[in-house]
Write a protein that holds these residues in place. Sequence first.
Motif: not given
Length: 237
Positions: A105-127
Amino acid sequence: MFTGIVEIMGKVIDIAPLDFSESGGKGFSITIGEATEVLVDCHLGDSIAVNGTCLTVTEFDASTFKVGVAPETLRKTNLGSLKVGDPVNLERAMNAHTRFGGHMVQGHVDTTVSIVSKTDDGNAITFVFEVSEEYKQLMDYIVPKGFICLDGTSLTVIDVDDAKRTFSIMMIAYTQTKVVIPRKALGDQVNVEVDMMGKYASKGVESMIQRFLNGEEGEAVVAKIVDRVLAKRAASN
């Protein structure tokens, strides 16, 4: 250079304006506290990734440090939306003895992206994240099971939908307690840095194709590739 393995979450304790008028616009200085772990071997001028953005330490003490954020960085990242009290992911730059647990990882951010969904799968979250129309070309470098860096966290891509400009990741329960993304809401912006190896590969292929189309050593390039393949095949037989 970083690994995308977040060391700790610090906390923004001060934000002050800076004048970058000579280079175009205004920026901020950000003071981050609760950062003792990443400051034990710190020196002025060292690099620390803040939400995946490589920044230079300009002041520090035992538990806090200050960085300057220039106008270009504000345009490309979510650092301009930080408020006093917000948590931030922190990682020191790699050294020769670092265990390489994430990806390059360079630490050179390309841009930002927006969170459009969060799904709780029990032991995990899918974004699921959406890339803006302006930066849709970044989808070329986002592939299933490939690396991606989100707010400084090295993660594995699950699915990609080029038509919708979306991609998804899964975050296990342990990681959720160590990074900032699970604290964010739908619509919030997340810094993204795509895998730089994909950029280099794409650039090389595009350059070769362009030379071929321009008639510049096109046949020679193809001939060399064919010769290499035939030589490898002969050596393996």
